[in-house]
Design a protein around this motif. Structure first.
Motif, PDB file in Angstrom:
ATOM      1  N   GLN A  24       0.786  -1.213   0.050  1.00  0.00           N
ATOM      2  CA  GLN A  24       0.040  -0.089  -0.066  1.00  0.00           C
ATOM      3  C   GLN A  24       0.710   1.054   0.174  1.00  0.00           C
ATOM      4  N   ASN A  25       2.183   1.183   0.341  1.00  0.00           N
ATOM      5  CA  ASN A  25       2.876   2.076   0.377  1.00  0.00           C
ATOM      6  C   ASN A  25       4.307   1.825  -0.424  1.00  0.00           C
ATOM      7  N   ALA A  26       4.057   1.559  -1.502  1.00  0.00           N
ATOM      8  CA  ALA A  26       4.960   1.107  -2.516  1.00  0.00           C
ATOM      9  C   ALA A  26       5.975   2.189  -2.745  1.00  0.00           C
ATOM     10  N   ASP A  27       5.546   3.434  -2.980  1.00  0.00           N
ATOM     11  CA  ASP A  27       6.327   4.483  -3.362  1.00  0.00           C
ATOM     12  C   ASP A  27       7.655   4.429  -2.394  1.00  0.00           C
ATOM     13  N   THR A  28       7.505   4.217  -0.946  1.00  0.00           N
ATOM     14  CA  THR A  28       8.374   4.115  -0.069  1.00  0.00           C
ATOM     15  C   THR A  28       9.101   2.768  -0.155  1.00  0.00           C
ATOM     16  N   PHE A  29       8.562   1.694  -0.088  1.00  0.00           N
ATOM     17  CA  PHE A  29       9.300   0.499   0.060  1.00  0.00           C
ATOM     18  C   PHE A  29       9.703  -0.276  -1.213  1.00  0.00           C
ATOM     19  N   GLY A  30       9.349   0.274  -2.584  1.00  0.00           N
ATOM     20  CA  GLY A  30       9.905  -0.117  -3.672  1.00  0.00           C
ATOM     21  C   GLY A  30       9.488  -1.682  -4.008  1.00  0.00           C
ATOM     22  N   SER A  31      10.330  -2.374  -4.236  1.00  0.00           N
ATOM     23  CA  SER A  31      10.121  -4.056  -4.634  1.00  0.00           C
ATOM     24  C   SER A  31      10.308  -4.742  -3.026  1.00  0.00           C
ATOM     25  N   ILE A  32       9.654  -5.781  -2.919  1.00  0.00           N
ATOM     26  CA  ILE A  32       9.659  -6.601  -1.762  1.00  0.00           C
ATOM     27  C   ILE A  32       9.948  -7.799  -2.111  1.00  0.00           C
ATOM     28  N   VAL A  33      10.962  -8.166  -1.188  1.00  0.00           N
ATOM     29  CA  VAL A  33      11.596  -9.735  -0.872  1.00  0.00           C
ATOM     30  C   VAL A  33      10.704 -10.413   0.407  1.00  0.00           C
ATOM     31  N   LEU A  34      10.062 -11.480   0.122  1.00  0.00           N
ATOM     32  CA  LEU A  34       9.546 -12.061   1.347  1.00  0.00           C
ATOM     33  C   LEU A  34      10.119 -13.145   1.727  1.00  0.00           C
ATOM     34  N   ALA A  35      10.781 -13.529   2.628  1.00  0.00           N
ATOM     35  CA  ALA A  35      11.380 -14.883   3.001  1.00  0.00           C
ATOM     36  C   ALA A  35      11.044 -15.417   4.237  1.00  0.00           C
ATOM     37  N   SER A  36      11.502 -16.682   4.261  1.00  0.00           N
ATOM     38  CA  SER A  36      10.786 -17.599   5.173  1.00  0.00           C
ATOM     39  C   SER A  36      11.539 -19.007   4.992  1.00  0.00           C
ATOM     40  N   ARG A  37      11.565 -19.749   6.032  1.00  0.00           N
ATOM     41  CA  ARG A  37      12.149 -21.048   6.174  1.00  0.00           C
ATOM     42  C   ARG A  37      11.155 -21.807   5.069  1.00  0.00           C
ATOM     43  N   THR A  38      10.018 -21.591   5.312  1.00  0.00           N
ATOM     44  CA  THR A  38       8.758 -22.425   4.210  1.00  0.00           C
ATOM     45  C   THR A  38       8.379 -21.391   3.318  1.00  0.00           C
ATOM     46  N   LEU A  39       8.798 -22.017   2.126  1.00  0.00           N
ATOM     47  CA  LEU A  39       8.703 -20.906   0.908  1.00  0.00           C
ATOM     48  C   LEU A  39       7.170 -20.839   0.554  1.00  0.00           C
ATOM     49  N   SER A  40       6.450 -21.899   0.819  1.00  0.00           N
ATOM     50  CA  SER A  40       5.010 -22.005   0.448  1.00  0.00           C
ATOM     51  C   SER A  40       4.030 -21.152   1.198  1.00  0.00           C
ATOM     52  N   ARG A  41       4.767 -20.613   2.236  1.00  0.00           N
ATOM     53  CA  ARG A  41       3.858 -19.492   3.205  1.00  0.00           C
ATOM     54  C   ARG A  41       4.137 -18.154   2.550  1.00  0.00           C
ATOM     55  N   CYS A  42       5.502 -17.777   1.924  1.00  0.00           N
ATOM     56  CA  CYS A  42       5.855 -16.761   1.392  1.00  0.00           C
ATOM     57  C   CYS A  42       4.712 -16.857   0.035  1.00  0.00           C
ATOM     58  N   ASP A  43       4.740 -17.751  -0.740  1.00  0.00           N
ATOM     59  CA  ASP A  43       4.056 -17.722  -2.265  1.00  0.00           C
ATOM     60  C   ASP A  43       2.558 -17.559  -1.772  1.00  0.00           C
ATOM     61  N   ALA A  44       1.932 -18.218  -0.769  1.00  0.00           N
ATOM     62  CA  ALA A  44       0.701 -17.813  -0.414  1.00  0.00           C
ATOM     63  C   ALA A  44       0.292 -16.451  -0.113  1.00  0.00           C
ATOM     64  N   ILE A  45       1.094 -15.790   0.444  1.00  0.00           N
ATOM     65  CA  ILE A  45       0.982 -14.302   0.755  1.00  0.00           C
ATOM     66  C   ILE A  45       0.992 -13.509  -0.580  1.00  0.00           C
ATOM     67  N   LYS A  46       2.098 -13.742  -1.375  1.00  0.00           N
ATOM     68  CA  LYS A  46       2.447 -13.179  -2.597  1.00  0.00           C
ATOM     69  C   LYS A  46       1.087 -13.297  -3.416  1.00  0.00           C
ATOM     70  N   SER A  47       0.438 -14.467  -3.502  1.00  0.00           N
ATOM     71  CA  SER A  47      -0.729 -14.828  -4.204  1.00  0.00           C
ATOM     72  C   SER A  47      -1.927 -13.882  -3.887  1.00  0.00           C
ATOM     73  N   GLU A  48      -1.827 -13.132  -2.757  1.00  0.00           N
ATOM     74  CA  GLU A  48      -3.023 -12.402  -2.498  1.00  0.00           C
ATOM     75  C   GLU A  48      -2.653 -10.943  -2.976  1.00  0.00           C
ATOM     76  N   LEU A  49      -1.615 -10.696  -3.710  1.00  0.00           N
ATOM     77  CA  LEU A  49      -1.167  -9.323  -4.274  1.00  0.00           C
ATOM     78  C   LEU A  49      -0.656  -9.646  -5.326  1.00  0.00           C
ATOM     79  N   ALA A  50      -1.402 -10.221  -6.353  1.00  0.00           N
ATOM     80  CA  ALA A  50      -0.818 -10.791  -7.590  1.00  0.00           C
ATOM     81  C   ALA A  50      -0.341  -9.570  -8.537  1.00  0.00           C
ATOM     82  N   ASP A  51      -0.818  -8.381  -8.384  1.00  0.00           N
ATOM     83  CA  ASP A  51      -0.240  -7.171  -8.963  1.00  0.00           C
ATOM     84  C   ASP A  51       1.102  -6.249  -8.505  1.00  0.00           C
ATOM     85  N   ALA A  52       1.569  -6.842  -7.231  1.00  0.00           N
ATOM     86  CA  ALA A  52       2.634  -6.197  -6.486  1.00  0.00           C
ATOM     87  C   ALA A  52       3.908  -6.904  -6.764  1.00  0.00           C
ATOM     88  N   ASN A  53       4.842  -5.952  -6.668  1.00  0.00           N
ATOM     89  CA  ASN A  53       6.124  -6.331  -6.982  1.00  0.00           C
ATOM     90  C   ASN A  53       6.937  -6.969  -5.773  1.00  0.00           C
TER      91      ASN A  53
END
Length: 396
Positions: A24-53
């Motif tokens: 929601q504040n992409a002008d400040t945060f730019g591209s986002i890298v979400l990292a975790s031990r469990t990649l599927s959890r990251c991918d699930a969150i990414k899927s909620e924001l399909a148009d985001a970087n």
């Protein structure tokens, strides 16, 4: 304008909120890298924001070398740590090594000891200064917003604050007989530990749940509130002028307390290994596997949270008492970011702290707590980003 890269470590309920709010504040945060031990959890969150970087990566947050490699690979401008408090030190050390600003929401806990304190994080202050970077500790709600509330009260309402009570009420209902609203290990260790408060220059220890008071929470009603030890008190006693006493209270329902006491009595809250059929297990970790995943509670939770501070002291020679608080609705939070209010009220302040760091509005070399900075701009962001707050003057 140079685009930033924001690294978020941790893909639980709070991580989900942080990702949504950073987008929601992409002008400040730019591209986002979400990292975790469990990649599927990251991918699930990414899927909620399909148009985001958003990119997703797998990382072991217990491994400093892995963290360093990831930070260097993506050229992160800031690391937002919403992983487990056990991992604060490894992530901080990776930020020192890569000269990358750092933020977390809760202080370090040793995995083998039911104790949490800022000591080991504060000890890294010199290393952060040498690296020329800022580390912001406890940018959640409590700790976090409650620290800022105290700083705001000190700046605008008091010459001296003599007493502070931090009041945390979650009046949400999720329909389970027993569940925790954030990581069960952290939650149950915190609640079952001895209470502690600070008065007249020393810490006073109590039995768990020994001290109880009834408080009337706006938009919620009267709730039994129990004295606990909570980490923000450790820094606030250093930074609030004239303070004579500080306490922390949290609400619990009877069902929660009965279940917790029963589990404690049979050893299920233990954090030391025991042997079961030839296999070593930690009771608390086993219990965690049986309880509902806190990140799954959002769609079933109804009701409100109310978290705030009551401060009493002196202004222009007269006694004064104020109540600063914030009320959130679980269902409204879920509608916005697919998480309930406990995650929302932690994740939004994490985003705000990082936003102020990236914008240079909160800056400095070293390790800092929230109350050390100008509270006004943080308070403005709270209202703008979904956590409007209120102030009431109380009778002394």
């Amino acid at each position: 304008m140079i685009k930033k890269t924001t690294l978020i470590i941790g893909a639980g309920g709070v991580g989900r909120v942080v990702v949504h709010k950073c987008v929601q504040n992409a002008d400040t945060f730019g591209s986002i890298v979400l990292a975790s031990r469990t990649l599927s959890r990251c991918d699930a969150i990414k899927s909620e924001l399909a148009d985001a970087n958003i990119q997703t990566r797998c990382v072991d947050a217990d491994n400093t070398d892995e963290l360093i490699s990831l930070i260097e690979d993506i050229k992160a401008d800031i690391v937002i740590n919403v992983a487990l408090p056990y991992q604060d030190l490894t992530i901080m050390d990776a930020c020192i090594a890569t000269q990358t600003p750092y933020l977390d929401t809760a202080n370090y806990e040793h995995p083998d000891e039911a104790k949490f304190e800022y000591k080991l994080q504060w000890e890294r202050d010199a290393a952060f200064k040498k690296a020329g970077i800022m580390g912001l500790l406890g940018s959640g709600f409590d700790p976090g917003v409650t620290n800022v509330f105290c700083a705001y009260a000190q700046k605008h309402y008091f010459d001296e604050i003599h007493t502070i009570d931090i009041l945390d009420c979650n009046a949400g209902e999720h329909g389970y007989a027993f569940a925790t609203n954030f990581n069960p290990e952290i939650n149950l260790r915190e609640v079952s530990a001895n209470g502690r408060y600070w008065e007249n220059g020393k810490w006073i220890e109590t039995e768990p749940m020994e001290i109880k008071m009834l408080w009337d929470y706006p938009q919620v009603g009267e709730k039994d509130s129990y004295l606990l030890y909570h980490e923000e008190m450790e820094s606030l006693v250093k930074h609030i002028k004239g303070l004579k006493r500080i306490r922390f209270f949290m609400t619990f329902g009877e069902s929660y307390l009965r279940h917790m006491k029963c589990l404690e009595n049979v050893g299920m809250l233990g954090i030391k290994e025991v042997e079961h059929k030839g296999v070593k297990i930690v009771p608390m970790e086993f219990l965690k596997t049986l309880l509902p995943d806190p990140s799954s509670l959002g769609k079933r939770t109804k009701g409100k949270t109310n978290i705030g501070i009551v401060a009493e002291g002196i202004k222009d020679g007269e006694k004064k008492k104020i109540y600063i608080y914030q009320v959130s609705d679980h269902e409204k939070c879920f509608e916005e970011v697919n998480s309930q209010a406990v995650s929302y009220t932690t994740g939004v302040p994490a985003m705000i702290g990082a936003k102020l760091m990236l914008e240079g509005k909160w800056s400095g070399d070293g390790v800092f707590n929230m109350e050390e900075f100008n509270p006004d701009i943080f308070m403005q962001e709270l209202s703008a980003q979904g956590l409007p707050w209120q102030i009431k003057e109380l009778e002394v």
